[in-house]
Design a protein around this motif. Structure first.
Motif, short mmCIF file in Angstrom:
data_model
loop_
_atom_site.label_atom_id
_atom_site.label_comp_id
_atom_site.label_asym_id
_atom_site.label_seq_id
_atom_site.Cartn_x
_atom_site.Cartn_y
_atom_site.Cartn_z
N ARG A 81 0.81 -1.22 0.00
CA ARG A 81 0.00 0.00 0.00
C ARG A 81 0.85 1.27 0.00
O ARG A 81 0.43 2.28 -0.58
CB ARG A 81 -0.98 -0.05 1.18
CG ARG A 81 -1.99 -1.16 0.98
CD ARG A 81 -2.95 -1.35 2.12
NE ARG A 81 -3.84 -2.47 1.83
CZ ARG A 81 -4.69 -3.01 2.69
NH1 ARG A 81 -4.78 -2.51 3.93
NH2 ARG A 81 -5.47 -4.02 2.34
N LEU A 82 2.01 1.22 0.60
CA LEU A 82 2.92 2.37 0.49
C LEU A 82 3.40 2.53 -0.95
O LEU A 82 3.49 3.66 -1.46
CB LEU A 82 4.11 2.21 1.43
CG LEU A 82 3.88 2.61 2.89
CD1 LEU A 82 5.06 2.20 3.75
CD2 LEU A 82 3.64 4.13 3.00
N ILE A 83 3.68 1.43 -1.61
CA ILE A 83 4.12 1.50 -3.01
C ILE A 83 3.00 2.05 -3.88
O ILE A 83 3.23 2.90 -4.75
CB ILE A 83 4.58 0.11 -3.49
CG1 ILE A 83 5.89 -0.28 -2.81
CG2 ILE A 83 4.76 0.10 -5.01
CD1 ILE A 83 6.26 -1.74 -2.98
N GLU A 84 1.76 1.58 -3.67
CA GLU A 84 0.64 2.11 -4.46
C GLU A 84 0.50 3.62 -4.25
O GLU A 84 0.27 4.37 -5.22
CB GLU A 84 -0.66 1.41 -4.05
CG GLU A 84 -0.76 -0.02 -4.53
CD GLU A 84 -2.15 -0.60 -4.34
OE1 GLU A 84 -2.50 -1.50 -5.11
OE2 GLU A 84 -2.88 -0.15 -3.43
N THR A 85 0.63 4.06 -3.01
CA THR A 85 0.51 5.49 -2.71
C THR A 85 1.62 6.28 -3.39
O THR A 85 1.37 7.36 -3.97
CB THR A 85 0.55 5.71 -1.18
OG1 THR A 85 -0.43 4.87 -0.56
CG2 THR A 85 0.28 7.16 -0.82
N TRP A 86 2.81 5.77 -3.35
CA TRP A 86 3.96 6.41 -4.00
C TRP A 86 3.75 6.50 -5.51
O TRP A 86 3.99 7.56 -6.12
CB TRP A 86 5.20 5.58 -3.67
CG TRP A 86 6.47 6.00 -4.31
CD1 TRP A 86 7.07 7.22 -4.27
CD2 TRP A 86 7.33 5.18 -5.10
NE1 TRP A 86 8.25 7.21 -4.96
CE2 TRP A 86 8.44 5.96 -5.48
CE3 TRP A 86 7.28 3.83 -5.48
CZ2 TRP A 86 9.47 5.45 -6.27
CZ3 TRP A 86 8.32 3.32 -6.25
CH2 TRP A 86 9.39 4.14 -6.65
N LEU A 87 3.27 5.42 -6.12
CA LEU A 87 3.07 5.42 -7.57
C LEU A 87 2.02 6.46 -7.99
O LEU A 87 2.18 7.13 -9.01
CB LEU A 87 2.64 4.03 -8.04
CG LEU A 87 3.70 2.93 -7.96
CD1 LEU A 87 3.09 1.57 -8.30
CD2 LEU A 87 4.87 3.23 -8.87
N VAL A 88 0.97 6.60 -7.19
CA VAL A 88 -0.08 7.56 -7.53
C VAL A 88 0.38 8.99 -7.26
O VAL A 88 0.24 9.88 -8.12
CB VAL A 88 -1.37 7.25 -6.74
CG1 VAL A 88 -2.38 8.40 -6.87
CG2 VAL A 88 -2.00 5.96 -7.25
N ARG A 89 0.95 9.23 -6.10
CA ARG A 89 1.31 10.61 -5.72
C ARG A 89 2.51 11.15 -6.49
O ARG A 89 2.55 12.33 -6.84
CB ARG A 89 1.61 10.68 -4.23
CG ARG A 89 0.42 10.53 -3.32
CD ARG A 89 0.84 10.98 -1.94
NE ARG A 89 -0.13 10.62 -0.91
CZ ARG A 89 0.05 10.86 0.37
NH1 ARG A 89 1.16 11.46 0.78
NH2 ARG A 89 -0.86 10.51 1.26
#
Length: 214
Positions: A81-89
């Motif tokens: 979930r941190l990776i998903e957040t990083w990819l989006v932001r």
């Protein structure tokens, strides 16, 4: 004990995620369906995970994580979930594009890089879909929620989470201008009123994918 393989971590993560938003433990058949693999493969992995002390299981019964299994599962979920957040932001991905990328990266990036990402993002507590990002100790703080499809007409709440299982559903929700933080009022199981007053019809699949504050 050797650390779990990426395949084993995927099992643990799926078992954990199954009970995040509802109380019923996952069955081996449901786990096979979620992972898209043969039941016989699940049986073999379940035996290995049970022998490693990561899950508790009786033949033909549901699967539950042991404390050690839950800790390993939340560590993988945190990475994902941190990776998903990083990819989006930071990298311009949309919320329907990040799952598969995170599935690969969660098993390969170092703890140092993960913590650098976490710090850079300001230590977020939820990913772009509203799913909670466990702390390093595995803890989360959950808000009482109701599935939109089960909410009573007239219920007003804030969108907490949109399931990321189907990218098409995520795109439909985004097209409706709905996402975590959106205020909506349930008109009926197939219609919501947005904060600006507009009515928006929802398919049954979309209504089964959105959680609101209760």
């Amino acid at each position: 004990m050797k650390p779990p393989t990426p395949a084993a971590e995927d099992y643990l993560k799926t078992i954990y995620a199954h009970t995040e938003w509802q109380p019923e433990p996952i069955t081996p058949k449901a786990l096979a369906d979620r992972l898209g693999i043969a039941p016989s493969s699940v049986t073999e992995m379940v035996k290995k995970l049970a022998a490693s002390g990561l899950i508790a299981h009786v033949p033909y019964g549901p699967l539950t994580l042991t404390p050690a299994g839950r800790m390993r599962a939340t560590a993988v979920v945190r990475r994902h979930r941190l990776i998903e957040t990083w990819l989006v932001r930071e990298l311009g991905y949309t919320w329907d594009e990040v799952h598969d990328e995170a599935e690969v990266l969660e098993h390969s990036i170092s703890d140092r890089l993960l913590e650098a990402i976490n710090t850079h993002l300001g230590r977020p507590t939820a990913d772009p879909h509203g799913d909670l990002i466990p702390a390093a100790d595995g803890s989360t703080t959950r808000v009482p929620a109701v599935l939109l499809a089960e909410a009573t007409p007239g219920h007003t709440g804030t969108v907490l989470r949109v399931s990321d299982r189907d990218p098409a559903v995520l795109r439909a929700v985004a097209d409706a201008g709905i996402g975590p933080g959106s205020a909506v009022t349930v008109v009926d199981a197939g219609t919501v009123r947005l904060a600006a007053g507009a009515l928006h019809p929802l398919t049954a699949e979309v209504a089964e994918s959105i959680w609101l504050t209760s």
